[in-house]
Design a protein around this motif. Structure first.
Motif, PDB file in Angstrom:
ATOM      1  N   UNK A 160     -40.355 -92.927  -6.915  1.00  0.00           N
ATOM      2  CA  UNK A 160     -40.291 -94.347  -7.284  1.00  0.00           C
ATOM      3  C   UNK A 160     -41.270 -94.749  -8.379  1.00  0.00           C
ATOM      4  N   UNK A 161     -42.213 -93.873  -8.716  1.00  0.00           N
ATOM      5  CA  UNK A 161     -43.236 -94.205  -9.708  1.00  0.00           C
ATOM      6  C   UNK A 161     -42.811 -93.781 -11.109  1.00  0.00           C
ATOM      7  N   UNK A 162     -42.099 -92.672 -11.209  1.00  0.00           N
ATOM      8  CA  UNK A 162     -41.714 -92.118 -12.505  1.00  0.00           C
ATOM      9  C   UNK A 162     -40.191 -92.113 -12.607  1.00  0.00           C
ATOM     10  N   UNK A 163     -39.688 -92.695 -13.670  1.00  0.00           N
ATOM     11  CA  UNK A 163     -38.245 -92.674 -13.905  1.00  0.00           C
ATOM     12  C   UNK A 163     -37.989 -91.738 -15.084  1.00  0.00           C
ATOM     13  N   UNK A 164     -37.353 -90.620 -14.803  1.00  0.00           N
ATOM     14  CA  UNK A 164     -37.055 -89.631 -15.842  1.00  0.00           C
ATOM     15  C   UNK A 164     -35.679 -89.960 -16.408  1.00  0.00           C
ATOM     16  N   UNK A 165     -35.660 -90.386 -17.659  1.00  0.00           N
ATOM     17  CA  UNK A 165     -34.385 -90.742 -18.289  1.00  0.00           C
ATOM     18  C   UNK A 165     -34.031 -89.830 -19.463  1.00  0.00           C
ATOM     19  N   UNK A 166     -34.972 -89.031 -19.895  1.00  0.00           N
ATOM     20  CA  UNK A 166     -34.744 -88.129 -21.018  1.00  0.00           C
ATOM     21  C   UNK A 166     -33.704 -87.079 -20.614  1.00  0.00           C
ATOM     22  N   UNK A 217     -46.535 -79.842   4.051  1.00  0.00           N
ATOM     23  CA  UNK A 217     -47.684 -80.593   3.577  1.00  0.00           C
ATOM     24  C   UNK A 217     -48.108 -80.043   2.217  1.00  0.00           C
ATOM     25  N   UNK A 218     -48.150 -80.915   1.240  1.00  0.00           N
ATOM     26  CA  UNK A 218     -48.558 -80.547  -0.119  1.00  0.00           C
ATOM     27  C   UNK A 218     -49.659 -81.517  -0.527  1.00  0.00           C
ATOM     28  N   UNK A 219     -50.736 -80.984  -1.057  1.00  0.00           N
ATOM     29  CA  UNK A 219     -51.833 -81.837  -1.500  1.00  0.00           C
ATOM     30  C   UNK A 219     -51.736 -82.078  -3.009  1.00  0.00           C
ATOM     31  N   UNK A 220     -52.395 -83.126  -3.434  1.00  0.00           N
ATOM     32  CA  UNK A 220     -52.434 -83.402  -4.875  1.00  0.00           C
ATOM     33  C   UNK A 220     -53.166 -82.268  -5.598  1.00  0.00           C
ATOM     34  N   UNK A 221     -54.162 -81.682  -4.948  1.00  0.00           N
ATOM     35  CA  UNK A 221     -54.886 -80.552  -5.548  1.00  0.00           C
ATOM     36  C   UNK A 221     -53.948 -79.376  -5.792  1.00  0.00           C
ATOM     37  N   UNK A 222     -53.020 -79.123  -4.857  1.00  0.00           N
ATOM     38  CA  UNK A 222     -52.048 -78.047  -5.056  1.00  0.00           C
ATOM     39  C   UNK A 222     -51.160 -78.351  -6.258  1.00  0.00           C
ATOM     40  N   UNK A 223     -50.812 -79.616  -6.435  1.00  0.00           N
ATOM     41  CA  UNK A 223     -49.983 -79.981  -7.594  1.00  0.00           C
ATOM     42  C   UNK A 223     -50.761 -79.780  -8.895  1.00  0.00           C
ATOM     43  N   UNK A 224     -52.048 -80.064  -8.878  1.00  0.00           N
ATOM     44  CA  UNK A 224     -52.859 -79.859 -10.078  1.00  0.00           C
ATOM     45  C   UNK A 224     -53.045 -78.373 -10.365  1.00  0.00           C
ATOM     46  N   UNK A 225     -53.159 -77.579  -9.314  1.00  0.00           N
ATOM     47  CA  UNK A 225     -53.307 -76.129  -9.487  1.00  0.00           C
ATOM     48  C   UNK A 225     -51.996 -75.462  -9.904  1.00  0.00           C
ATOM     49  N   UNK A 226     -50.877 -76.087  -9.582  1.00  0.00           N
ATOM     50  CA  UNK A 226     -49.538 -75.561  -9.875  1.00  0.00           C
ATOM     51  C   UNK A 226     -48.770 -76.679 -10.579  1.00  0.00           C
ATOM     52  N   UNK A 227     -49.035 -76.890 -11.883  1.00  0.00           N
ATOM     53  CA  UNK A 227     -48.645 -78.112 -12.582  1.00  0.00           C
ATOM     54  C   UNK A 227     -47.212 -78.192 -13.117  1.00  0.00           C
ATOM     55  N   UNK A 228     -46.292 -77.445 -12.513  1.00  0.00           N
ATOM     56  CA  UNK A 228     -44.896 -77.571 -12.945  1.00  0.00           C
ATOM     57  C   UNK A 228     -43.991 -77.416 -11.730  1.00  0.00           C
ATOM     58  N   UNK A 229     -42.749 -77.789 -11.907  1.00  0.00           N
ATOM     59  CA  UNK A 229     -41.774 -77.694 -10.822  1.00  0.00           C
ATOM     60  C   UNK A 229     -41.682 -76.255 -10.323  1.00  0.00           C
ATOM     61  N   UNK A 230     -41.539 -75.294 -11.229  1.00  0.00           N
ATOM     62  CA  UNK A 230     -41.403 -73.887 -10.834  1.00  0.00           C
ATOM     63  C   UNK A 230     -42.695 -73.360 -10.204  1.00  0.00           C
ATOM     64  N   UNK A 283     -48.508 -89.102 -12.981  1.00  0.00           N
ATOM     65  CA  UNK A 283     -49.923 -89.437 -12.875  1.00  0.00           C
ATOM     66  C   UNK A 283     -50.311 -89.221 -11.410  1.00  0.00           C
ATOM     67  N   UNK A 284     -51.500 -89.640 -11.025  1.00  0.00           N
ATOM     68  CA  UNK A 284     -51.951 -89.382  -9.653  1.00  0.00           C
ATOM     69  C   UNK A 284     -51.071 -90.072  -8.621  1.00  0.00           C
ATOM     70  N   UNK A 285     -50.603 -91.263  -8.910  1.00  0.00           N
ATOM     71  CA  UNK A 285     -49.741 -91.974  -7.960  1.00  0.00           C
ATOM     72  C   UNK A 285     -48.392 -91.266  -7.803  1.00  0.00           C
ATOM     73  N   UNK A 286     -47.833 -90.803  -8.900  1.00  0.00           N
ATOM     74  CA  UNK A 286     -46.553 -90.072  -8.838  1.00  0.00           C
ATOM     75  C   UNK A 286     -46.730 -88.770  -8.078  1.00  0.00           C
ATOM     76  N   UNK A 287     -47.853 -88.076  -8.275  1.00  0.00           N
ATOM     77  CA  UNK A 287     -48.121 -86.846  -7.528  1.00  0.00           C
ATOM     78  C   UNK A 287     -48.206 -87.135  -6.032  1.00  0.00           C
ATOM     79  N   UNK A 288     -48.914 -88.209  -5.677  1.00  0.00           N
ATOM     80  CA  UNK A 288     -49.049 -88.570  -4.271  1.00  0.00           C
ATOM     81  C   UNK A 288     -47.679 -88.891  -3.662  1.00  0.00           C
ATOM     82  N   UNK A 289     -46.853 -89.620  -4.384  1.00  0.00           N
ATOM     83  CA  UNK A 289     -45.511 -89.950  -3.901  1.00  0.00           C
ATOM     84  C   UNK A 289     -44.673 -88.692  -3.686  1.00  0.00           C
TER      85      UNK A 289
END
Length: 96
Positions: free
Chosen positions: A27-33, A73-86, A55-61
């Protein structure tokens, strides 16, 4: 809320689809590209969360959405350590 299946928690392709869907549902990021949407839909392609406008809010969502949808359970730190979908999907599959 669905009960998570053990199979999805170990299947990298299923996890990649789950993370991509979480990005589309965010709900925070709308990908339209159209290029980014095509990359999200293509299991062989990758997208960084930065390119998707996270951003941090989108990661938390996304962390909350993955927990609600798959019971993972996924933490924001895990998202920062693994910064892409794959990368995040592979990490989640590896940790089982």
């Amino acid at each position: 809320m669905q009960q998570p299946s053990t199979a999805i928690t170990r299947d990298a392709a299923a996890l990649r689809a789950l993370v991509a869907e979480g990005v589309r549902q965010n709900p925070v990021v709308f990908v339209s590209d159209p290029v980014l949407l095509a990359r999200l839909a293509d299991p062989a392609a990758d997208c960084s969360f930065e390119a998707l406008g996270f951003d941090s809010l989108a990661r938390m969502e996304l962390c909350i959405w993955i927990q609600l949808e798959a019971g993972l359970e996924v933490t924001e730190a895990e998202m920062l350590d693994h910064p892409s979908v794959a990368a995040l999907s592979a990490h989640l599959a590896a940790r089982g």
